[in-house]
Motif scaffolding. Structure first.
Motif, mmCIF file in Angstrom:
data_model
loop_
_atom_site.group_PDB
_atom_site.id
_atom_site.type_symbol
_atom_site.label_atom_id
_atom_site.label_comp_id
_atom_site.label_asym_id
_atom_site.label_seq_id
_atom_site.Cartn_x
_atom_site.Cartn_y
_atom_site.Cartn_z
ATOM 1 N N THR A 1 20.466 8.950 0.364
ATOM 2 C CA THR A 1 21.386 8.015 1.024
ATOM 3 C C THR A 1 20.603 6.845 1.616
ATOM 4 O O THR A 1 20.954 5.669 1.444
ATOM 5 N N SER A 2 19.527 7.175 2.301
ATOM 6 C CA SER A 2 18.725 6.167 2.990
ATOM 7 C C SER A 2 18.104 5.153 2.012
ATOM 8 O O SER A 2 18.080 3.948 2.291
ATOM 9 N N VAL A 3 17.623 5.625 0.864
ATOM 10 C CA VAL A 3 16.992 4.685 -0.068
ATOM 11 C C VAL A 3 18.033 3.740 -0.678
ATOM 12 O O VAL A 3 17.769 2.537 -0.835
ATOM 13 N N ILE A 4 19.209 4.252 -0.969
ATOM 14 C CA ILE A 4 20.255 3.375 -1.530
ATOM 15 C C ILE A 4 20.635 2.311 -0.490
ATOM 16 O O ILE A 4 20.726 1.115 -0.789
ATOM 17 N N GLN A 5 20.837 2.751 0.751
ATOM 18 C CA GLN A 5 21.167 1.811 1.840
ATOM 19 C C GLN A 5 20.069 0.759 2.004
ATOM 20 O O GLN A 5 20.346 -0.434 2.129
ATOM 21 N N ASP A 6 18.833 1.212 2.009
ATOM 22 C CA ASP A 6 17.723 0.288 2.245
ATOM 23 C C ASP A 6 17.628 -0.776 1.141
ATOM 24 O O ASP A 6 17.380 -1.955 1.424
ATOM 25 N N CYS A 7 17.849 -0.364 -0.107
ATOM 26 C CA CYS A 7 17.832 -1.337 -1.220
ATOM 27 C C CYS A 7 18.965 -2.352 -1.051
ATOM 28 O O CYS A 7 18.768 -3.559 -1.285
ATOM 29 N N LYS B 1 0.810 -1.230 0.000
ATOM 30 C CA LYS B 1 0.000 0.000 0.000
ATOM 31 C C LYS B 1 0.838 1.274 0.000
ATOM 32 O O LYS B 1 0.509 2.248 -0.659
ATOM 33 N N HIS B 2 1.911 1.287 0.764
ATOM 34 C CA HIS B 2 2.655 2.546 0.920
ATOM 35 C C HIS B 2 4.108 2.261 1.272
ATOM 36 O O HIS B 2 4.387 1.475 2.160
ATOM 37 N N VAL B 3 5.028 2.916 0.549
ATOM 38 C CA VAL B 3 6.459 2.785 0.837
ATOM 39 C C VAL B 3 6.993 4.188 1.130
ATOM 40 O O VAL B 3 7.001 5.039 0.231
ATOM 41 N N PRO B 4 7.402 4.470 2.370
ATOM 42 C CA PRO B 4 7.838 5.829 2.692
ATOM 43 C C PRO B 4 9.089 6.253 1.903
ATOM 44 O O PRO B 4 9.946 5.410 1.613
ATOM 45 N N THR B 5 9.168 7.518 1.569
ATOM 46 C CA THR B 5 10.354 8.046 0.893
ATOM 47 C C THR B 5 11.595 7.738 1.730
ATOM 48 O O THR B 5 11.587 7.885 2.946
ATOM 49 N N GLY B 6 12.646 7.275 1.043
ATOM 50 C CA GLY B 6 13.884 6.908 1.738
ATOM 51 C C GLY B 6 13.951 5.434 2.080
ATOM 52 O O GLY B 6 14.951 4.972 2.622
ATOM 53 N N SER B 7 12.873 4.677 1.759
ATOM 54 C CA SER B 7 12.901 3.235 2.027
ATOM 55 C C SER B 7 12.506 2.461 0.769
ATOM 56 O O SER B 7 12.315 3.055 -0.308
ATOM 57 N N SER B 8 12.353 1.141 0.912
ATOM 58 C CA SER B 8 12.108 0.317 -0.274
ATOM 59 C C SER B 8 11.231 -0.887 0.069
ATOM 60 O O SER B 8 11.026 -1.190 1.240
ATOM 61 N N ALA B 9 10.711 -1.528 -0.974
ATOM 62 C CA ALA B 9 9.906 -2.741 -0.810
ATOM 63 C C ALA B 9 10.241 -3.686 -1.967
ATOM 64 O O ALA B 9 10.643 -3.231 -3.039
ATOM 65 N N VAL B 10 10.051 -4.972 -1.725
ATOM 66 C CA VAL B 10 10.471 -5.985 -2.709
ATOM 67 C C VAL B 10 9.270 -6.672 -3.348
ATOM 68 O O VAL B 10 8.314 -7.035 -2.657
ATOM 69 N N THR C 1 26.233 11.460 -4.146
ATOM 70 C CA THR C 1 25.583 10.816 -2.996
ATOM 71 C C THR C 1 25.433 9.314 -3.219
ATOM 72 O O THR C 1 25.712 8.518 -2.318
ATOM 73 N N ILE C 2 25.014 8.915 -4.403
ATOM 74 C CA ILE C 2 24.821 7.483 -4.679
ATOM 75 C C ILE C 2 26.164 6.744 -4.593
ATOM 76 O O ILE C 2 26.274 5.692 -3.949
ATOM 77 N N ILE C 3 27.196 7.306 -5.193
ATOM 78 C CA ILE C 3 28.509 6.638 -5.190
ATOM 79 C C ILE C 3 29.105 6.620 -3.777
ATOM 80 O O ILE C 3 29.630 5.597 -3.328
#
Ligand code: AR6
Length: 179
Positions: A101-107, A61-70, A139-141
């Motif tokens: 930064t957070s979204v890359i880490q979470d993935c 239903k919802h994935v907060p900005t900075g996080s991820s779902a599979v 930031t990604i690198i």
């Protein structure tokens, strides 16, 4: 076009191309919080992945900005899609760097927890979400550089850039940050 560099025993491969064709265990989608895959790389991934992929996406239903779902990858060569929600660029003072930064880490955490060996990222947030390309590349690198040390399973990270301009920007940042 490709450029390869080693970071903490992991191969980081920058390449120009279409991420839907990647044969890594997972590809990352530049998603929105609702997983409505209506534009950009998300639409291309959804189109290639097929109907079952939409059904799975709709159950989340919802994935907060900075996080991820599979979800699984449907008809894609990749077994999984990790839906990373990057920040919308609002000028730079709304925690955009922290959220990217957070979204890359979470993935990376999600892929490593699934014991995957390889993962491919697009340039999250730099299209419809307007994040300046040079700042996103740094930031990604840097996040990959700092975070790879903690990974147990992942051995190959691909950054798949759609245009020559994006590829060149990422390569020049990778050279200055990693060589
Ligand atoms: N392979 C690799 N990269 C691609 C591809 C592809 N097939 N197609 C586009 N790109 P964007 P965002 C690049 O806009 O900025 C969607 O509507 C593109 O050139 O896809 O995070 C979502 O549902 C750019 O460099 O993602 C969200 O609502 C990069 O992928 C919103 O857009 C990211 O651009 C997310 O915006």
């Amino acid at each position: 076009m490709e450029y390869k560099v080693y970071v903490n025993n992991i191969t980081l491969l920058l390449k120009q191309g279409d991420i839907t064709k990647e044969t890594t265990d997972a590809i990352v989608n530049a998603a929105n919080e609702q997983l409505y895959h209506l534009g950009g790389v998300a639409a291309a991934i959804a189109q290639a992945a097929g109907e079952q992929f939409w059904i799975e996406s709709n159950t989340i239903k919802h994935v907060p900005t900075g996080s991820s779902a599979v979800t699984t990858g449907g008809n894609l060569p990749a077994k999984y899609v990790i839906h990373g929600v990057g920040p919308i660029w609002k000028g730079g003072n709304e925690k955009e760097e922290e959220l990217l930064t957070s979204v890359i880490q979470d993935c990376l955490i999600k892929a490593d927890t699934l014991q995957l060996i390889s993962i491919a990222f697009p340039a999250i947030s730099t299209g419809i979400y307007g994040y300046p390309l040079d700042l996103a590349a740094k930031t990604i690198i840097n996040t990959i550089k700092q975070y790879t040390i903690k990974l147990q399973h992942i051995k190959h990270i691909h950054l798949v850039l759609f245009s020559t301009k994006d590829f060149n920007e990422f390569v020049s940042n990778a050279k200055s940050l990693l060589e």
